[in-house]
Design an enzyme around this catalytic site. Structure first.
Site, PDB file in Angstrom:
ATOM      1  N   LYS A  27       0.769  -1.333  -0.176  1.00 31.67           N
ATOM      2  CA  LYS A  27       0.004   0.059   0.055  1.00 31.67           C
ATOM      3  C   LYS A  27       1.043   1.279   0.019  1.00 31.67           C
ATOM      4  O   LYS A  27       1.700   1.464   0.804  1.00 31.67           O
ATOM      5  CB  LYS A  27      -1.000  -0.020   1.129  1.00 31.67           C
ATOM      6  CG  LYS A  27      -1.709   1.210   1.198  1.00 31.67           C
ATOM      7  CD  LYS A  27      -2.786   1.176   2.272  1.00 31.67           C
ATOM      8  CE  LYS A  27      -3.793   2.274   2.479  1.00 31.67           C
ATOM      9  NZ  LYS A  27      -4.541   2.838   3.404  1.00 31.67           N
ATOM     10  N   ARG A  39     -11.049   9.804   1.609  1.00 30.85           N
ATOM     11  CA  ARG A  39     -10.776  10.518   2.743  1.00 30.85           C
ATOM     12  C   ARG A  39     -11.811  11.352   3.016  1.00 30.85           C
ATOM     13  O   ARG A  39     -12.435  11.523   4.064  1.00 30.85           O
ATOM     14  CB  ARG A  39      -9.359  11.281   2.833  1.00 30.85           C
ATOM     15  CG  ARG A  39      -8.262  10.081   3.084  1.00 30.85           C
ATOM     16  CD  ARG A  39      -6.795  10.730   2.988  1.00 30.85           C
ATOM     17  NE  ARG A  39      -5.840   9.602   2.822  1.00 30.85           N
ATOM     18  CZ  ARG A  39      -4.551   9.952   2.547  1.00 30.85           C
ATOM     19  NH1 ARG A  39      -4.090  11.046   2.626  1.00 30.85           N
ATOM     20  NH2 ARG A  39      -3.675   8.985   2.511  1.00 30.85           N
ATOM     21  N   LYS A  74       1.047  10.188   5.293  1.00 27.16           N
ATOM     22  CA  LYS A  74       1.347   8.945   5.714  1.00 27.16           C
ATOM     23  C   LYS A  74       2.368   8.004   5.285  1.00 27.16           C
ATOM     24  O   LYS A  74       2.545   7.206   5.329  1.00 27.16           O
ATOM     25  CB  LYS A  74      -0.005   8.172   5.246  1.00 27.16           C
ATOM     26  CG  LYS A  74      -1.324   8.743   5.771  1.00 27.16           C
ATOM     27  CD  LYS A  74      -2.660   7.551   5.602  1.00 27.16           C
ATOM     28  CE  LYS A  74      -3.751   8.321   6.359  1.00 27.16           C
ATOM     29  NZ  LYS A  74      -4.973   7.531   6.114  1.00 27.16           N
ATOM     30  N   GLU A 132       7.481  -6.807   1.468  1.00 28.83           N
ATOM     31  CA  GLU A 132       6.272  -6.438   2.593  1.00 28.83           C
ATOM     32  C   GLU A 132       5.502  -7.736   2.078  1.00 28.83           C
ATOM     33  O   GLU A 132       4.787  -8.283   3.177  1.00 28.83           O
ATOM     34  CB  GLU A 132       5.680  -5.302   1.935  1.00 28.83           C
ATOM     35  CG  GLU A 132       6.020  -3.965   2.530  1.00 28.83           C
ATOM     36  CD  GLU A 132       5.655  -3.808   4.172  1.00 28.83           C
ATOM     37  OE1 GLU A 132       4.968  -4.684   4.774  1.00 28.83           O
ATOM     38  OE2 GLU A 132       6.017  -2.773   4.591  1.00 28.83           O
ATOM     39  N   LYS A 154      -2.037  -1.473  -3.572  1.00 29.39           N
ATOM     40  CA  LYS A 154      -3.053  -0.241  -3.804  1.00 29.39           C
ATOM     41  C   LYS A 154      -2.207   0.920  -3.928  1.00 29.39           C
ATOM     42  O   LYS A 154      -1.158   1.032  -3.115  1.00 29.39           O
ATOM     43  CB  LYS A 154      -3.767  -0.424  -2.530  1.00 29.39           C
ATOM     44  CG  LYS A 154      -4.637   0.709  -2.322  1.00 29.39           C
ATOM     45  CD  LYS A 154      -5.506   0.707  -1.159  1.00 29.39           C
ATOM     46  CE  LYS A 154      -6.072   1.846  -0.827  1.00 29.39           C
ATOM     47  NZ  LYS A 154      -6.427   2.061   0.499  1.00 29.39           N
ATOM     48  N   SER A 183     -10.341   5.472  -4.789  1.00 30.09           N
ATOM     49  CA  SER A 183     -11.304   6.681  -4.996  1.00 30.09           C
ATOM     50  C   SER A 183     -10.615   7.568  -6.073  1.00 30.09           C
ATOM     51  O   SER A 183     -11.366   8.059  -6.862  1.00 30.09           O
ATOM     52  CB  SER A 183     -11.492   6.997  -3.721  1.00 30.09           C
ATOM     53  OG  SER A 183     -10.091   7.569  -3.393  1.00 30.09           O
ATOM     54  N   TYR A 238     -15.232   0.779  -7.306  1.00 27.44           N
ATOM     55  CA  TYR A 238     -16.388   1.149  -6.798  1.00 27.44           C
ATOM     56  C   TYR A 238     -17.469   1.143  -8.144  1.00 27.44           C
ATOM     57  O   TYR A 238     -18.472   1.541  -8.172  1.00 27.44           O
ATOM     58  CB  TYR A 238     -16.342   2.697  -6.564  1.00 27.44           C
ATOM     59  CG  TYR A 238     -15.474   2.969  -5.353  1.00 27.44           C
ATOM     60  CD1 TYR A 238     -16.075   3.054  -4.063  1.00 27.44           C
ATOM     61  CD2 TYR A 238     -14.111   3.188  -5.366  1.00 27.44           C
ATOM     62  CE1 TYR A 238     -15.034   3.094  -2.921  1.00 27.44           C
ATOM     63  CE2 TYR A 238     -13.336   3.346  -4.339  1.00 27.44           C
ATOM     64  CZ  TYR A 238     -13.842   3.274  -3.145  1.00 27.44           C
ATOM     65  OH  TYR A 238     -12.991   3.479  -2.189  1.00 27.44           O
TER      66      TYR A 238
END
Ligand code: PBG
Length: 340
Positions: free
Chosen positions: A210, A220, A233, A249, A264, A290, A329
């Protein structure tokens, strides 16, 4: 005496050895016959935003066609997923700002919005899988996925809370736990906590690769964490310049007990997706975020793109790169289309 020049046809036949690749593309039936990847409803995970209260859905301005749904409407959406043969829905809460605090304590409340929605959906539509995010960002006053001490997001203290969040969600009936927090060691600890709580059958889909990305902005907005976010982040989400690190990872998450892994965002990271699929050969998912959705819908809204075509083309690209499935979505829209 000059040698006779070869004709174009001779040149082409020499160059191609007579293998004309267009031959198989000449008809719909032959294109279908040799198609290498097939998008189906079974590939879809449908992310849904849930909100408190009842009544009309609350549209998310930056995500045309997406709204925050009441618990009641989430149950309706799950029925729609079942009827469209979409296997899983993923629930994301819009938490009332008054319930957000420094440590995201509402995440541990068995009566929180996500848990209530999960129980309601499980009771009404048990055949649809439910996935829930494990991360504190919809619940913290600073918008981070973990606990903040000074300017730092502290790893081990965060993992302790994330384990409890995972158990609360699993006990509410969640089938797939999706740790999206990117803390070190969280998959092992969450697996242990789930097992200790008797939730051995609860699956883990780790957000393994990610990235710290600009493509999460509209999400968000939808969960109401964007305006609150202090800083960024980058101390826990990955640097988008890295690909070897994604392999490390994913290797850790699998060694720690992840049943499935995820990359992602999606489209800008197809190279990473393809690499992880080849490297590990485990169920690997892509999240069409998104921001990717918003970008496409903005162009569609302007009449610059054919929405249905762009949607199917991008979703097929994930499959071609090796994805087992896609969080998107577009799920209900594409499932309707595939059915028709
Ligand atoms: C929470 C989380 C995010 C997304 C899924 N889970 C946002 C973030 O990490 O800031 C993004 C999904 C999307 O953009 O569609 N940790």
């Amino acid at each position: 005496m000059t040698a006779e020049r070869p004709s174009i046809t001779d040149r082409i036949d020499t160059a191609t050895g007579g293998m004309r690749l267009r031959r198989l593309r000449q008809a719909d039936w032959s294109r279908r016959l040799v198609r290498e990847t097939q998008l189906s409803a079974a590939d879809l995970i449908w992310p849904i935003f849930v909100r408190e209260g009842s009544g009309e859905p609350h549209p998310v301005a930056s995500m045309p066609g997406v709204a925050r749904l009441s618990v009641e409407d989430c149950v309706e959406a799950a029925r729609r997923a079942r009827d469209l043969a979409i296997p899983v829905i993923a629930l994301f809460p819009y938490t009332d700002p008054s319930l957000r605090d420094e440590t995201g304590s509402e995440a541990l409340n068995p009566e929180n919005l996500v848990c209530r929605a999960t129980r309601a959906i499980k009771a009404a539509v048990p055949e649809v899988g439910i996935m829930c995010d494990v991360a504190l960002d919809p619940y913290t006053s600073h918008g981070h996925d973990g606990v903040m001490v000074g300017e730092r997001i502290v790893n081990d203290e965060s993992v302790e809370l994330l384990c409890r969040q995972a158990v609360v969600q699993a006990e509410a009936g969640c089938d797939v736990i999706g740790p999206s927090d990117m803390m070190d060691g969280r998959v092992a600890c969450i697996r242990g906590a789930l097992d200790d709580a008797g939730c051995r059958d609860t699956m883990i889909m780790a957000y393994s690769a990610k990235y710290a990305s600009a493509f999460y902005g509209p999400f968000r907005d939808a969960v109401g964490s964007g305006g609150m976010l202090k800083g960024d982040k980058r101390t826990y989400q990955m640097d988008y310049a890295n690909s070897d690190e994604a392999v490390r990872e994913a290797a850790q998450d699998l060694a720690e007990g992840a049943d499935m892994i995820m990359v992602k965002p999606g489209l800008p990271y197809l190279d990473v997706l393809s690499r992880l699929v080849r490297e590990f050969g485990v169920p690997t998912f892509a999240y069409q975020t998104s921001g990717e959705y918003a970008m496409m819908m903005a162009a569609v809204g302007n009449g610059w793109l054919d929405g249905d075509k762009a949607m199917v083309e991008t979703l097929t690209a994930y499959k071609r790169a090796g994805a087992s499935g896609i969080l998107t979505y577009f799920s209900p829209r594409v499932a309707e289309m595939l059915r028709g």
